[in-house]
Design a protein around this motif. Sequence first.
Motif, PDB file in Angstrom:
ATOM      1  N   GLY A   1       0.790  -1.232   0.000  1.00  0.00           N
ATOM      2  CA  GLY A   1       0.000   0.000   0.000  1.00  0.00           C
ATOM      3  C   GLY A   1       0.824   1.285   0.000  1.00  0.00           C
ATOM      4  O   GLY A   1       0.269   2.376  -0.068  1.00  0.00           O
ATOM      5  N   ALA A   2       2.169   1.168   0.085  1.00  0.00           N
ATOM      6  CA  ALA A   2       2.998   2.394   0.083  1.00  0.00           C
ATOM      7  C   ALA A   2       2.868   3.122  -1.250  1.00  0.00           C
ATOM      8  O   ALA A   2       2.845   4.346  -1.311  1.00  0.00           O
ATOM      9  CB  ALA A   2       4.456   2.044   0.350  1.00  0.00           C
ATOM     10  N   PHE A   3       2.790   2.357  -2.318  1.00  0.00           N
ATOM     11  CA  PHE A   3       2.551   2.950  -3.636  1.00  0.00           C
ATOM     12  C   PHE A   3       1.044   2.909  -3.852  1.00  0.00           C
ATOM     13  O   PHE A   3       0.430   1.851  -3.792  1.00  0.00           O
ATOM     14  CB  PHE A   3       3.275   2.125  -4.715  1.00  0.00           C
ATOM     15  N   ASP A   4       0.454   4.064  -4.059  1.00  0.00           N
ATOM     16  CA  ASP A   4      -1.003   4.096  -4.239  1.00  0.00           C
ATOM     17  C   ASP A   4      -1.390   5.183  -5.241  1.00  0.00           C
ATOM     18  O   ASP A   4      -1.267   6.376  -4.945  1.00  0.00           O
ATOM     19  CB  ASP A   4      -1.705   4.328  -2.895  1.00  0.00           C
ATOM     20  N   PRO A   5      -1.869   4.784  -6.418  1.00  0.00           N
ATOM     21  CA  PRO A   5      -2.201   5.787  -7.439  1.00  0.00           C
ATOM     22  C   PRO A   5      -3.544   6.478  -7.204  1.00  0.00           C
ATOM     23  O   PRO A   5      -4.020   7.180  -8.085  1.00  0.00           O
ATOM     24  CB  PRO A   5      -2.240   4.944  -8.725  1.00  0.00           C
TER      25      PRO A   5
ATOM     26  N   VAL B   1      -6.328  13.426  -1.312  1.00  0.00           N
ATOM     27  CA  VAL B   1      -5.536  13.983  -0.201  1.00  0.00           C
ATOM     28  C   VAL B   1      -4.543  15.014  -0.751  1.00  0.00           C
ATOM     29  O   VAL B   1      -4.405  16.118  -0.218  1.00  0.00           O
ATOM     30  CB  VAL B   1      -4.784  12.861   0.567  1.00  0.00           C
ATOM     31  N   LYS B   2      -3.893  14.670  -1.859  1.00  0.00           N
ATOM     32  CA  LYS B   2      -2.894  15.581  -2.435  1.00  0.00           C
ATOM     33  C   LYS B   2      -3.521  16.940  -2.769  1.00  0.00           C
ATOM     34  O   LYS B   2      -2.894  17.982  -2.598  1.00  0.00           O
ATOM     35  CB  LYS B   2      -2.306  14.929  -3.698  1.00  0.00           C
ATOM     36  N   ARG B   3      -4.787  16.913  -3.196  1.00  0.00           N
ATOM     37  CA  ARG B   3      -5.437  18.165  -3.616  1.00  0.00           C
ATOM     38  C   ARG B   3      -5.682  19.136  -2.465  1.00  0.00           C
ATOM     39  O   ARG B   3      -5.963  20.309  -2.686  1.00  0.00           O
ATOM     40  CB  ARG B   3      -6.796  17.848  -4.258  1.00  0.00           C
TER      41      ARG B   3
ATOM     42  N   LEU C   1      -7.721   8.922 -10.114  1.00  0.00           N
ATOM     43  CA  LEU C   1      -6.516   8.147 -10.417  1.00  0.00           C
ATOM     44  C   LEU C   1      -5.405   9.117 -10.778  1.00  0.00           C
ATOM     45  O   LEU C   1      -5.614  10.058 -11.549  1.00  0.00           O
ATOM     46  CB  LEU C   1      -6.783   7.192 -11.582  1.00  0.00           C
ATOM     47  N   ASP C   2      -4.237   8.911 -10.197  1.00  0.00           N
ATOM     48  CA  ASP C   2      -3.086   9.791 -10.421  1.00  0.00           C
ATOM     49  C   ASP C   2      -1.899   8.891 -10.771  1.00  0.00           C
ATOM     50  O   ASP C   2      -1.365   8.190  -9.915  1.00  0.00           O
ATOM     51  CB  ASP C   2      -2.841  10.571  -9.120  1.00  0.00           C
ATOM     52  N   LEU C   3      -1.518   8.910 -12.036  1.00  0.00           N
ATOM     53  CA  LEU C   3      -0.415   8.040 -12.469  1.00  0.00           C
ATOM     54  C   LEU C   3       0.917   8.786 -12.487  1.00  0.00           C
ATOM     55  O   LEU C   3       1.887   8.352 -13.104  1.00  0.00           O
ATOM     56  CB  LEU C   3      -0.725   7.456 -13.858  1.00  0.00           C
TER      57      LEU C   3
ATOM     58  N   THR D   1      14.255   9.479 -10.299  1.00  0.00           N
ATOM     59  CA  THR D   1      14.485  10.081  -8.981  1.00  0.00           C
ATOM     60  C   THR D   1      13.209  10.701  -8.442  1.00  0.00           C
ATOM     61  O   THR D   1      12.493  11.392  -9.155  1.00  0.00           O
ATOM     62  CB  THR D   1      15.590  11.168  -9.078  1.00  0.00           C
ATOM     63  N   SER D   2      12.933  10.434  -7.175  1.00  0.00           N
ATOM     64  CA  SER D   2      11.853  11.124  -6.470  1.00  0.00           C
ATOM     65  C   SER D   2      12.533  11.993  -5.425  1.00  0.00           C
ATOM     66  O   SER D   2      13.300  11.483  -4.610  1.00  0.00           O
ATOM     67  CB  SER D   2      10.945  10.127  -5.754  1.00  0.00           C
ATOM     68  N   GLY D   3      12.272  13.278  -5.463  1.00  0.00           N
ATOM     69  CA  GLY D   3      12.964  14.148  -4.511  1.00  0.00           C
ATOM     70  C   GLY D   3      12.056  15.223  -3.991  1.00  0.00           C
ATOM     71  O   GLY D   3      10.980  15.470  -4.531  1.00  0.00           O
TER      72      GLY D   3
ATOM     73  N   GLU E   1       7.001  16.910   1.154  1.00  0.00           N
ATOM     74  CA  GLU E   1       7.112  16.694  -0.295  1.00  0.00           C
ATOM     75  C   GLU E   1       5.809  16.198  -0.911  1.00  0.00           C
ATOM     76  O   GLU E   1       4.900  15.784  -0.201  1.00  0.00           O
ATOM     77  CB  GLU E   1       8.289  15.781  -0.621  1.00  0.00           C
ATOM     78  N   HIS E   2       5.783  16.252  -2.236  1.00  0.00           N
ATOM     79  CA  HIS E   2       4.541  15.959  -2.972  1.00  0.00           C
ATOM     80  C   HIS E   2       4.193  14.470  -3.010  1.00  0.00           C
ATOM     81  O   HIS E   2       3.279  14.066  -3.713  1.00  0.00           O
ATOM     82  CB  HIS E   2       4.642  16.502  -4.401  1.00  0.00           C
ATOM     83  N   ILE E   3       4.929  13.672  -2.257  1.00  0.00           N
ATOM     84  CA  ILE E   3       4.565  12.253  -2.173  1.00  0.00           C
ATOM     85  C   ILE E   3       3.733  12.076  -0.905  1.00  0.00           C
ATOM     86  O   ILE E   3       4.079  12.595   0.152  1.00  0.00           O
ATOM     87  CB  ILE E   3       5.830  11.369  -2.157  1.00  0.00           C
ATOM     88  N   ILE E   4       2.627  11.371  -1.073  1.00  0.00           N
ATOM     89  CA  ILE E   4       1.713  11.164   0.056  1.00  0.00           C
ATOM     90  C   ILE E   4       2.009   9.802   0.667  1.00  0.00           C
ATOM     91  O   ILE E   4       2.165   8.810  -0.057  1.00  0.00           O
ATOM     92  CB  ILE E   4       0.238  11.187  -0.441  1.00  0.00           C
ATOM     93  N   ASP E   5       2.084   9.778   1.994  1.00  0.00           N
ATOM     94  CA  ASP E   5       2.206   8.487   2.664  1.00  0.00           C
ATOM     95  C   ASP E   5       0.780   7.965   2.823  1.00  0.00           C
ATOM     96  O   ASP E   5       0.007   8.489   3.641  1.00  0.00           O
ATOM     97  CB  ASP E   5       2.880   8.661   4.030  1.00  0.00           C
TER      98      ASP E   5
ATOM     99  N   ALA F   1      11.684   1.686 -12.499  1.00  0.00           N
ATOM    100  CA  ALA F   1      12.558   2.602 -11.749  1.00  0.00           C
ATOM    101  C   ALA F   1      11.725   3.716 -11.126  1.00  0.00           C
ATOM    102  O   ALA F   1      11.916   4.089  -9.960  1.00  0.00           O
ATOM    103  CB  ALA F   1      13.628   3.178 -12.671  1.00  0.00           C
ATOM    104  N   ASP F   2      10.771   4.247 -11.889  1.00  0.00           N
ATOM    105  CA  ASP F   2       9.920   5.341 -11.430  1.00  0.00           C
ATOM    106  C   ASP F   2       9.056   4.893 -10.242  1.00  0.00           C
ATOM    107  O   ASP F   2       8.980   5.562  -9.198  1.00  0.00           O
ATOM    108  CB  ASP F   2       9.031   5.773 -12.620  1.00  0.00           C
ATOM    109  N   ALA F   3       8.414   3.743 -10.394  1.00  0.00           N
ATOM    110  CA  ALA F   3       7.562   3.216  -9.320  1.00  0.00           C
ATOM    111  C   ALA F   3       8.408   2.916  -8.078  1.00  0.00           C
ATOM    112  O   ALA F   3       7.999   3.201  -6.946  1.00  0.00           O
ATOM    113  CB  ALA F   3       6.840   1.956  -9.786  1.00  0.00           C
TER     114      ALA F   3
ATOM    115  N   ALA G   1      11.301   4.311  -7.148  1.00  0.00           N
ATOM    116  CA  ALA G   1      11.786   5.530  -6.479  1.00  0.00           C
ATOM    117  C   ALA G   1      10.692   6.099  -5.577  1.00  0.00           C
ATOM    118  O   ALA G   1      10.950   6.494  -4.432  1.00  0.00           O
ATOM    119  CB  ALA G   1      12.231   6.560  -7.512  1.00  0.00           C
ATOM    120  N   THR G   2       9.459   6.116  -6.065  1.00  0.00           N
ATOM    121  CA  THR G   2       8.352   6.648  -5.258  1.00  0.00           C
ATOM    122  C   THR G   2       8.087   5.735  -4.059  1.00  0.00           C
ATOM    123  O   THR G   2       7.928   6.196  -2.925  1.00  0.00           O
ATOM    124  CB  THR G   2       7.087   6.795  -6.132  1.00  0.00           C
ATOM    125  N   THR G   3       8.058   4.422  -4.316  1.00  0.00           N
ATOM    126  CA  THR G   3       7.788   3.462  -3.235  1.00  0.00           C
ATOM    127  C   THR G   3       8.839   3.571  -2.127  1.00  0.00           C
ATOM    128  O   THR G   3       8.505   3.607  -0.935  1.00  0.00           O
ATOM    129  CB  THR G   3       7.798   2.023  -3.806  1.00  0.00           C
TER     130      THR G   3
END
Length: 392
Positions: A148-152, A157-159, A207-209, A281-283, A297-301, A326-328, A330-332
């Motif tokens: 569940g750490a990666f969740d599209p 919540v981000k909004r 959905l946010d890809l 890279t996720s930064g 940061e713009h990543i939501i837990d 790689a993208d998935a 880095a975010t995870t």
Amino acid sequence: MTRRDDDRQTSFANAPDPEIASGSPRQTPPGRRMLALCLMAMAVGYLLTGWGRQWFAGRGDGEVEFETMNTYGRIFVPRGSGSAESPARLAELALAEVRRVNDLMSPAGPDSDIRRLNEAGAGEWVAVDPLTWTVVMEALRWHRLSGGAFDPTIGPVKRLFRFDQGELAAWPEEGELAAARAKTGAEKLLFEREGMRLGWAVDGMRLDLGAIAKGFAADCAAEALKRHGVTNALVDIGGELRVLGMKPGDPPAAWRAGIRSPRDGNEIAERLEVTDAAVATSGNYERFFTFAGKKYEHIIDPRAGAPLSEGPSSVTALHPESCLAADALATTMSVLGVEAGEAFLREQALGLFSRGVRVIMLEDKPGAGWRRVEMHVDAEGGVRVEETALPE
Ligand code: AMP
Ligand code: MG
């Protein structure tokens, strides 16, 4: 006319050889001089036309820079790309692949699959393109395997936050946050394999890809280039890179990818040399806000239902062939952090990745200090971890 002259005329009319274009010092009889002048005029005319210019430009490196998915991209196909086709044309053709992914998956696209899905209410089915289907299925797989750490579906919540590098005026109210959290959770995304249809179990979900689509677009561009015989090229979609082969030159060199410093996004903290690889890279140096002295940061837990504040400040993942992975990853790994991230890699190493996956985390955590942690997955699925304290 000698055989040699024949060859020269052919090459003069079709390929501007600089030695010939600058004129030959040899004495030429008047008739032949006239012919040479005519040919020269024809060649100049040819070069002045669109076709000629295109041909001429097509022999150099091919490069396109563009905006896509709220970021900038660049595709570079060098003169020694390995393909007989014009590098400029190849770069355009790869760009068309990126545009296709953007048009299907951008939530803002006028008729994108994701927009149609995000406007659908609970119980409504939306048929999507096979490309969108592939990315959504991958996103769901990463959701499942990452616990569940990666969740599209974190969009609602981000909004509630603005990641515009400024100070957040007020934290959203608890009721507002709870209502948004109720509209997240990838298990509430319904799918029907037959007909490639997607739908929601609950109204108001999105959905946010964004954490995976840039990598996928880089893969689509790189695969299109490979189908055209390209063995050397670079695709960069907002810092998610896919490189093919090497940078041609004498001698050829590895492509270089910089990791920006999470302390100062304008500084390069580290340079990586890569060949045939994907780097993502996720930064927290570009999209973030500060609140009560902390950087978010713009990543939501997804487990906390709030933006990440601590944990690695920059995570770079390298994968031998998939920029989507790689993208998935880095975010995870950003969500999981160093310790849980290492456990995740150990558990999933063989299932999710082929050999050669690397993760580099640079973090500046209060208490733990400024450190670099590198994890390396080997062919047997073992994970080697190296930790270094970075100089202040
Ligand atoms: P990236 O830069 O690849 O790490 O992607 C970050 C973007 O992915 C964010 O801007 C969100 O749109 C989305 N996102 C945020 N948190 C998550 C998460 N936990 N899982 C998946 N996507 C996320
Ligand atoms: Mg990502």
